[in-house]
Design a protein around this motif. Structure first.
Motif, PDB file in Angstrom:
ATOM      1  N   LEU A 100       0.822  -1.210   0.000  1.00 32.77           N
ATOM      2  CA  LEU A 100       0.000   0.000   0.000  1.00 32.77           C
ATOM      3  C   LEU A 100       0.858   1.263   0.000  1.00 32.77           C
ATOM      4  N   LYS A 101       1.898   1.279   0.799  1.00 38.93           N
ATOM      5  CA  LYS A 101       2.728   2.481   0.911  1.00 38.93           C
ATOM      6  C   LYS A 101       3.588   2.711  -0.333  1.00 38.93           C
ATOM      7  N   LEU A 102       4.095   1.641  -0.917  1.00 39.16           N
ATOM      8  CA  LEU A 102       4.996   1.791  -2.062  1.00 39.16           C
ATOM      9  C   LEU A 102       4.265   2.060  -3.374  1.00 39.16           C
ATOM     10  N   ALA A 103       3.026   1.634  -3.475  1.00 43.11           N
ATOM     11  CA  ALA A 103       2.229   1.871  -4.688  1.00 43.11           C
ATOM     12  C   ALA A 103       3.018   1.450  -5.931  1.00 43.11           C
ATOM     13  N   GLY A 104       3.342   2.378  -6.823  1.00 44.54           N
ATOM     14  CA  GLY A 104       4.004   2.045  -8.079  1.00 44.54           C
ATOM     15  C   GLY A 104       5.408   1.497  -7.943  1.00 44.54           C
ATOM     16  N   LEU A 105       6.072   1.749  -6.823  1.00 39.72           N
ATOM     17  CA  LEU A 105       7.425   1.216  -6.618  1.00 39.72           C
ATOM     18  C   LEU A 105       7.416  -0.269  -6.255  1.00 39.72           C
TER      19      LEU A 105
END
Length: 215
Positions: free
Chosen positions: A122-127
């Protein structure tokens, strides 16, 4: 020699801008009927599993796995909602470095974080898609134990002849690296200053300074 780089998340790759702590406090409040008085550094460098257990201890409750699972599930629900309204901020140099490493042969990148696997995604999203493996706060409650576990798993996956570098922003990341027999690069983009991270092998202001570490 293979090279493995393990990244912390909060304060290293991204800033959740308080959304993680907000979700955590709300989950604890609703399930345990307990209001946390923790500050930013109470969360920094800790594992989510360890934080859930600390909250239960403060409330005088046993570390019941059913309750911990309920806390984690509600936390993830609120974290997802919070980040949908206010996404995590990618920190300077993080995206460029991660994509650079991901494209290089002989280099393997993963995560070593106190976040749960779901919280990490959730925190990294696209990474998130750049990391092929990781070691998370739902694997072990104690950060140094997580480091030892990571070393064991990496040795099994890549063999004994591998150099591990842990990149993080707290003294707990440094302790984790020492427990794992790994090199540590500390970045002063979290809750701790460069002086407070001086026991790392290298200390940099942010990930834009990464090339200087190897020059």
């Amino acid at each position: 020699m293979k090279h493995v780089y393990l990244f912390d998340i909060d304060g290293t790759l991204v800033s959740a801008q308080g959304m993680g702590g907000k979700a955590f406090r709300r989950a604890v409040s609703e399930i345990l009927q307990y209001e946390l008085a923790w500050q930013t550094r109470d969360f920094a460098g800790m594992t989510d599993a360890g934080l859930f257990r600390r909250a239960l201890s403060e409330k005088g409750l046993p570390h019941d796995e059913t309750t911990i699972s309920a806390l984690a599930n509600l936390y993830h629900d609120y974290l997802g909602k919070n980040l949908a309204e206010k996404p995590a901020l990618v920190l300077p140099g993080a995206e460029k470095l991660v994509r650079q490493f991901a494209s290089q042969s002989g280099i393997h990148i993963g995560l070593l974080t106190g976040n749960t696997r779901r919280g990490s995604e959730l925190k990294l999203a696209g990474l998130w898609q750049n990391f092929g493996f990781g070691f998370y706060g739902d694997d072990h409650a104690v950060r140094t134990d997580l480091g030892i576990y990571a070393r064991e798993q990496i040795s099994a996956k890549f063999g004994e002849h591998v150099e591990i570098t842990i990149i993080g922003d707290t003294p707990n990341d440094i302790a984790c690296a020492r427990a794992a027999g790994a090199r540590c690069v500390a970045v002063a983009t979290g809750a701790y200053s460069a002086d407070e991270l001086s026991e790392a092998d290298e200390v940099i202001a942010d990930l834009t300074a990464w090339p200087a570490v190897f020059n």
